[in-house]
Design a protein around this motif. Sequence first.
Motif: not given
Length: 381
Positions: A344-360, A316-319
């Motif tokens: 060299a072509l490099t794949p990536h995975v970005m883990e994102i957490i958002i709270s109240e409309g903002v990336v935290i 809380f608040p929701e994430q």
Amino acid sequence: MNQRIGLAILGLFVFTVLFSANAASAGQSMLVYHGKNVIESPPEFAGLAFHFLINNDKATVVSAGSAGLEVVRMDLTPSDVCIQTQSTLCFEGVVTEVKNPQIHQVGDEISFTLDLTNKKQIGTAKSGSMEGMSVIMNIERMNLKSTAPYTLEITREGGFAGFAPKTMTFDPENGMIVITEGKSTTNVPLDDLTIKEIDQAFQKSKLFNILVDDYLPNEGAADYFAYTLHLNQGVFEKEFSWTDASDTAPSVLRELHQIIWSAGEENIPMPVDIPAHDDQTIIEIASEFVLSSPTFAFDGMKDTLEFGPITILESFPEQYKLDVMFTSSHGGFGDRTDQIVTQALTPHVMEIIISEGVVISAVTDETWDEMNNQYVLKAPN
């Protein structure tokens, strides 16, 4: 000739060696100083005092002599005879002008080493009529300020409810206050007037001239807030601690806390009103962040963007957490300008957490912190 007056130049106070990494190579310091030193030894010169005026990489030494005031002006450059640290500094001085000369002449060279912790200084003449002589000084009085960029970090914790630490970091160069509370970080942009007001309060405080760093609470006091102020400026750092119940704490510390704290809380951006679990809005926020993130902005391929499922965290608040997949045209992370990178072509995975409309939080491949543009700090095994 009056040899005592000639010793004046050896008392030059080396706070002038407050160099930034770039300024040092150009021979420029970032300090304005006015102070007084008194000779400790050799014994025959003990008690002789000198006044010094420092302005960046120029120095002026003033002392009384039989021919009137002797004024010696110098150019200053950093020295490599010691490892420059926050407590030990050294530099080379060259006399460029002398008024009412007693001993020193234009072209004389003097080296200096300063022990900031013990407020001692050693000056040694490298040329001229005093060549080879060393003098030890006590630093008795000073008034100084650095012109280097600075940051102020204030942390508050405690109180009757035992609040967890909350930190506000003021960076006038970036024009914002960064609020950190637990794992949450909020960037608070400031207008020019607010930045100016905080900077004026900082300049007025003259923190480098405050000798006591720790102010204990009054005996028997309880349920108070505890504060820490950390100043980082050039090669110098200074930290103060006090509480609501510390009567001896200087008022300038409380004033700096109040103005920064108020500016941070009054200018917090209003959160985006996100309906519960609005996938499209979450994806738009994540997409906007990824496109401007250091790793993607350098060489990310926009047509490779893919978004994983959205997870609602128990908070809380929701994430909201989701993975964003994309491919870069080179290896590595962050802004790699001027770096040697593999093509060299490099794949990536970005883990994102958002709270109240903002990336935290945004971490790529569990390795790179996109918000702080650095490798993820991991606890030792």
